[in-house]
Motif scaffolding. Structure first.
Motif, PDB file in Angstrom:
ATOM      1  N   LEU A  55       0.830  -1.199   0.000  1.00 23.30           N
ATOM      2  CA  LEU A  55       0.000   0.000   0.000  1.00 23.30           C
ATOM      3  C   LEU A  55       0.861   1.243   0.000  1.00 23.30           C
ATOM      4  CD1 LEU A  55      -2.777  -0.928   2.594  1.00 23.30           C
ATOM      5  CD2 LEU A  55      -3.094  -0.618   0.131  1.00 23.30           C
ATOM      6  N   GLN A  56       0.395   2.276  -0.704  1.00 20.40           N
ATOM      7  CA  GLN A  56       0.993   3.594  -0.679  1.00 20.40           C
ATOM      8  C   GLN A  56       0.250   4.457   0.340  1.00 20.40           C
ATOM      9  OE1 GLN A  56       3.689   4.384  -2.588  1.00 20.40           O
ATOM     10  NE2 GLN A  56       3.658   2.303  -3.442  1.00 20.40           N
ATOM     11  N   ALA A  57       0.911   5.483   0.844  1.00 17.89           N
ATOM     12  CA  ALA A  57       0.255   6.394   1.787  1.00 17.89           C
ATOM     13  C   ALA A  57      -0.977   7.038   1.169  1.00 17.89           C
ATOM     14  CB  ALA A  57       1.239   7.473   2.239  1.00 17.89           C
ATOM     15  N   SER A  58      -0.943   7.274  -0.130  1.00 17.70           N
ATOM     16  CA  SER A  58      -2.075   7.900  -0.814  1.00 17.70           C
ATOM     17  C   SER A  58      -3.309   7.014  -0.833  1.00 17.70           C
ATOM     18  CB  SER A  58      -1.681   8.266  -2.243  1.00 17.70           C
ATOM     19  OG  SER A  58      -1.277   7.107  -2.951  1.00 17.70           O
ATOM     20  N   GLU A  59      -3.129   5.718  -0.558  1.00 18.68           N
ATOM     21  CA  GLU A  59      -4.268   4.798  -0.520  1.00 18.68           C
ATOM     22  C   GLU A  59      -4.941   4.762   0.848  1.00 18.68           C
ATOM     23  OE1 GLU A  59      -3.603   1.068  -3.081  1.00 18.68           O
ATOM     24  OE2 GLU A  59      -1.555   1.697  -2.563  1.00 18.68           O
ATOM     25  N   ILE A  60      -4.410   5.526   1.788  1.00 20.47           N
ATOM     26  CA  ILE A  60      -5.011   5.639   3.121  1.00 20.47           C
ATOM     27  C   ILE A  60      -5.765   6.958   3.188  1.00 20.47           C
ATOM     28  CG2 ILE A  60      -4.568   5.750   5.598  1.00 20.47           C
ATOM     29  CD1 ILE A  60      -3.909   3.042   4.298  1.00 20.47           C
ATOM     30  N   ASP A  61      -7.057   6.900   3.417  1.00 24.16           N
ATOM     31  CA  ASP A  61      -7.825   8.145   3.526  1.00 24.16           C
ATOM     32  C   ASP A  61      -8.535   8.301   4.862  1.00 24.16           C
ATOM     33  OD1 ASP A  61      -9.818   6.270   3.194  1.00 24.16           O
ATOM     34  OD2 ASP A  61     -10.487   7.035   1.249  1.00 24.16           O
ATOM     35  N   ARG A  62      -8.401   7.295   5.740  1.00 19.27           N
ATOM     36  CA  ARG A  62      -8.955   7.400   7.088  1.00 19.27           C
ATOM     37  C   ARG A  62      -7.957   6.814   8.072  1.00 19.27           C
ATOM     38  NH1 ARG A  62     -13.162   5.438   3.941  1.00 19.27           N
ATOM     39  NH2 ARG A  62     -15.017   6.785   3.748  1.00 19.27           N
ATOM     40  N   LEU A  63      -7.779   7.498   9.199  1.00 21.75           N
ATOM     41  CA  LEU A  63      -6.836   7.067  10.233  1.00 21.75           C
ATOM     42  C   LEU A  63      -7.459   7.264  11.602  1.00 21.75           C
ATOM     43  CD1 LEU A  63      -3.954   6.375  11.403  1.00 21.75           C
ATOM     44  CD2 LEU A  63      -3.446   8.827  11.175  1.00 21.75           C
ATOM     45  N   PHE A  64      -7.348   6.239  12.442  1.00 26.71           N
ATOM     46  CA  PHE A  64      -7.722   6.358  13.850  1.00 26.71           C
ATOM     47  C   PHE A  64      -6.467   6.174  14.691  1.00 26.71           C
ATOM     48  CE2 PHE A  64      -8.619   4.198  17.889  1.00 26.71           C
ATOM     49  CZ  PHE A  64      -9.437   5.136  18.503  1.00 26.71           C
ATOM     50  N   VAL A  65      -6.249   7.084  15.654  1.00 27.79           N
ATOM     51  CA  VAL A  65      -5.118   6.974  16.578  1.00 27.79           C
ATOM     52  C   VAL A  65      -5.680   6.963  17.996  1.00 27.79           C
ATOM     53  CG1 VAL A  65      -2.961   7.997  17.383  1.00 27.79           C
ATOM     54  CG2 VAL A  65      -3.590   8.163  14.965  1.00 27.79           C
ATOM     55  N   SER A  66      -5.347   5.924  18.755  1.00 23.89           N
ATOM     56  CA  SER A  66      -5.946   5.745  20.077  1.00 23.89           C
ATOM     57  C   SER A  66      -5.426   6.737  21.104  1.00 23.89           C
ATOM     58  CB  SER A  66      -5.704   4.315  20.574  1.00 23.89           C
ATOM     59  OG  SER A  66      -4.310   4.067  20.731  1.00 23.89           O
ATOM     60  N   HIS A  67      -4.123   7.063  21.017  1.00 23.28           N
ATOM     61  CA  HIS A  67      -3.543   8.024  21.950  1.00 23.28           C
ATOM     62  C   HIS A  67      -2.175   8.449  21.426  1.00 23.28           C
ATOM     63  CE1 HIS A  67      -1.765   4.226  23.211  1.00 23.28           C
ATOM     64  NE2 HIS A  67      -0.952   4.830  24.066  1.00 23.28           N
ATOM     65  N   CYS A  68      -1.516   9.336  22.162  1.00 24.77           N
ATOM     66  CA  CYS A  68      -0.357  10.043  21.624  1.00 24.77           C
ATOM     67  C   CYS A  68       0.977   9.343  21.838  1.00 24.77           C
ATOM     68  CB  CYS A  68      -0.288  11.451  22.214  1.00 24.77           C
ATOM     69  SG  CYS A  68       0.060  11.499  24.001  1.00 24.77           S
ATOM     70  N   ASN A  82       4.171  11.517   2.921  1.00 25.26           N
ATOM     71  CA  ASN A  82       4.156  10.610   1.774  1.00 25.26           C
ATOM     72  C   ASN A  82       2.838  10.609   1.024  1.00 25.26           C
ATOM     73  OD1 ASN A  82       6.700   8.674   1.427  1.00 25.26           O
ATOM     74  ND2 ASN A  82       6.524   9.265   3.582  1.00 25.26           N
ATOM     75  N   ARG A  83       1.882  11.394   1.487  1.00 20.93           N
ATOM     76  CA  ARG A  83       0.632  11.562   0.750  1.00 20.93           C
ATOM     77  C   ARG A  83       0.695  12.760  -0.193  1.00 20.93           C
ATOM     78  NH1 ARG A  83      -3.692  12.552   2.099  1.00 20.93           N
ATOM     79  NH2 ARG A  83      -5.020  10.933   1.237  1.00 20.93           N
ATOM     80  N   TYR A  84       1.879  13.333  -0.361  1.00 23.22           N
ATOM     81  CA  TYR A  84       2.033  14.490  -1.259  1.00 23.22           C
ATOM     82  C   TYR A  84       1.497  14.152  -2.652  1.00 23.22           C
ATOM     83  CZ  TYR A  84       4.102  18.043  -4.221  1.00 23.22           C
ATOM     84  OH  TYR A  84       4.281  19.054  -5.149  1.00 23.22           O
ATOM     85  N   GLY A  85       0.620  15.017  -3.150  1.00 19.65           N
ATOM     86  CA  GLY A  85       0.039  14.813  -4.464  1.00 19.65           C
ATOM     87  C   GLY A  85      -1.176  13.910  -4.490  1.00 19.65           C
ATOM     88  N   ALA A  86      -1.589  13.379  -3.319  1.00 20.28           N
ATOM     89  CA  ALA A  86      -2.758  12.500  -3.282  1.00 20.28           C
ATOM     90  C   ALA A  86      -4.007  13.271  -3.690  1.00 20.28           C
ATOM     91  CB  ALA A  86      -2.938  11.904  -1.892  1.00 20.28           C
ATOM     92  N   SER A  87      -4.898  12.607  -4.380  1.00 21.18           N
ATOM     93  CA  SER A  87      -6.123  13.258  -4.846  1.00 21.18           C
ATOM     94  C   SER A  87      -7.233  13.225  -3.801  1.00 21.18           C
ATOM     95  CB  SER A  87      -6.609  12.573  -6.133  1.00 21.18           C
ATOM     96  OG  SER A  87      -6.872  11.193  -5.894  1.00 21.18           O
ATOM     97  N   ASN A  88      -7.012  12.520  -2.695  1.00 20.96           N
ATOM     98  CA  ASN A  88      -8.027  12.371  -1.660  1.00 20.96           C
ATOM     99  C   ASN A  88      -7.497  12.902  -0.333  1.00 20.96           C
ATOM    100  OD1 ASN A  88      -6.141  10.236  -1.814  1.00 20.96           O
ATOM    101  ND2 ASN A  88      -7.352   9.015  -0.401  1.00 20.96           N
ATOM    102  N   PRO A  89      -8.358  13.492   0.501  1.00 24.15           N
ATOM    103  CA  PRO A  89      -7.910  13.958   1.819  1.00 24.15           C
ATOM    104  C   PRO A  89      -7.670  12.793   2.768  1.00 24.15           C
ATOM    105  CG  PRO A  89     -10.269  14.267   1.601  1.00 24.15           C
ATOM    106  CD  PRO A  89      -9.786  13.797   0.260  1.00 24.15           C
ATOM    107  N   LEU A  90      -6.920  13.057   3.837  1.00 27.34           N
ATOM    108  CA  LEU A  90      -6.738  12.097   4.929  1.00 27.34           C
ATOM    109  C   LEU A  90      -7.583  12.564   6.100  1.00 27.34           C
ATOM    110  CD1 LEU A  90      -5.390   9.677   6.293  1.00 27.34           C
ATOM    111  CD2 LEU A  90      -3.506  11.202   6.953  1.00 27.34           C
ATOM    112  N   HIS A  91      -8.574  11.765   6.468  1.00 25.86           N
ATOM    113  CA  HIS A  91      -9.437  12.064   7.612  1.00 25.86           C
ATOM    114  C   HIS A  91      -8.851  11.396   8.840  1.00 25.86           C
ATOM    115  CE1 HIS A  91     -12.805  13.880   5.328  1.00 25.86           C
ATOM    116  NE2 HIS A  91     -12.395  13.063   4.364  1.00 25.86           N
ATOM    117  N   ILE A  92      -8.492  12.202   9.850  1.00 24.98           N
ATOM    118  CA  ILE A  92      -7.859  11.692  11.065  1.00 24.98           C
ATOM    119  C   ILE A  92      -8.849  11.780  12.214  1.00 24.98           C
ATOM    120  CG2 ILE A  92      -5.914  11.930  12.657  1.00 24.98           C
ATOM    121  CD1 ILE A  92      -5.364  13.875   9.680  1.00 24.98           C
TER     122      ILE A  92
END
Length: 266
Positions: A55-68, A82-92
């Protein structure tokens, strides 16, 4: 109304904890359906973990992080870069203070690159009571605060896909909120940083972590037929058979100790 029956895949990108080395990398997983994908956690080696999953970073469009904490969050700037140039946003999706930590990491590591540059879309989750968030049509994320040191508020999470559900719990001690969140889940993914069998003298509560035995108890309380143990400490990660029997405790609970790269299909 009867819910949709969908195929849900869980890909275990990393099954170790903060001190893991060798073949078990820091905790991370993918939750996927034919038209949905969400990355869970973004530790220091997230780019290598994604590469091993082709998988490329651009193929990730949703991320859940449990804590810091670093083993869950330190790779976030590299994922964003590494999502530079991706056509889709990353929802965190993360707790309020975890969002603040991720934003600080991004700005410290790559000053001058703003959220717009990487098309980052932030979704702050409650660090108080339970919360439910719609992710896509027919897909919801439910979160609840679980016990952990107060400077690192930690969320457990549950994904509901019609009649399928997956619950993820890490970096915490057993609690009623976890069992309630996981109630009836098809798969409970629960941390097992310690083993009651192999480390009988460890005070797990002092470390805000759980044993395989405690994870099994939570699965049974929640009525989950299947349990996967992750976030394994380095002293116990090479003993999956021991952990399986410890969590099963003589019951018919289906327990898995996945390796990095392993997939479970529901």
């Amino acid at each position: 109304m009867v819910g949709r029956l969908v195929i849900v895949d869980v890909v275990f990108l990393g099954t170790g904890g903060a001190f893991s080395a060798g073949r078990r990398s820091n905790p991370a997983l993918l939750i996927e359906t034919p038209d949905f994908r969400m990355l869970v956690e973004a530790g220091p080696v997230i780019m290598q973990q994604l590469a091993r999953a082709n998988l490329q970073a651009s193929e990730i469009d949703r991320l859940f992080v449990s804590h810091c904490h670093g083993d869950h969050a330190l790779g976030f700037p590299m994922l964003a870069l590494n999502r530079y140039g991706a056509s889709n946003p990353l929802h965190i999706y993360a707790g309020i203070r975890t969002v603040a930590a991720l934003q600080t990491l991004w700005r410290l590591v790559y000053p001058g690159l703003n959220d717009h540059w990487a098309d980052l879309q932030w979704h702050e989750l409650s660090e108080r009571g339970p919360e439910e968030t719609r992710l896509a049509e027919g897909i919801t994320l439910r979160t609840v605060l679980v016990p952990h040191p107060p400077d690192a508020p930690t969320l457990a999470a549950r994904w509901d896909f019609g009649e399928r559900s997956v619950t993820f719990v890490t970096d915490t001690i057993p609690c009623a909120a976890t069992a309630e969140l996981a109630q009836g889940s098809d798969l409970l993914i629960h941390e097992a940083s310690f083993s009651a069998t192999l480390q009988p003298d460890v005070d797990t509560a002092a470390h805000f972590h759980s044993t395989a035995r405690q994870a099994g108890e939570i699965a049974r309380q929640a009525g989950c037929p299947r349990l996967a143990l992750v976030h394994l400490g380095p002293e116990i990660g090479e003993h999956p058979d021991v952990l399986t029997e410890e969590a099963r405790a003589g019951t018919d609970l289906h327990v898995t100790v996945p390796e990095d790269g392993e997939r479970i299909r529901l």
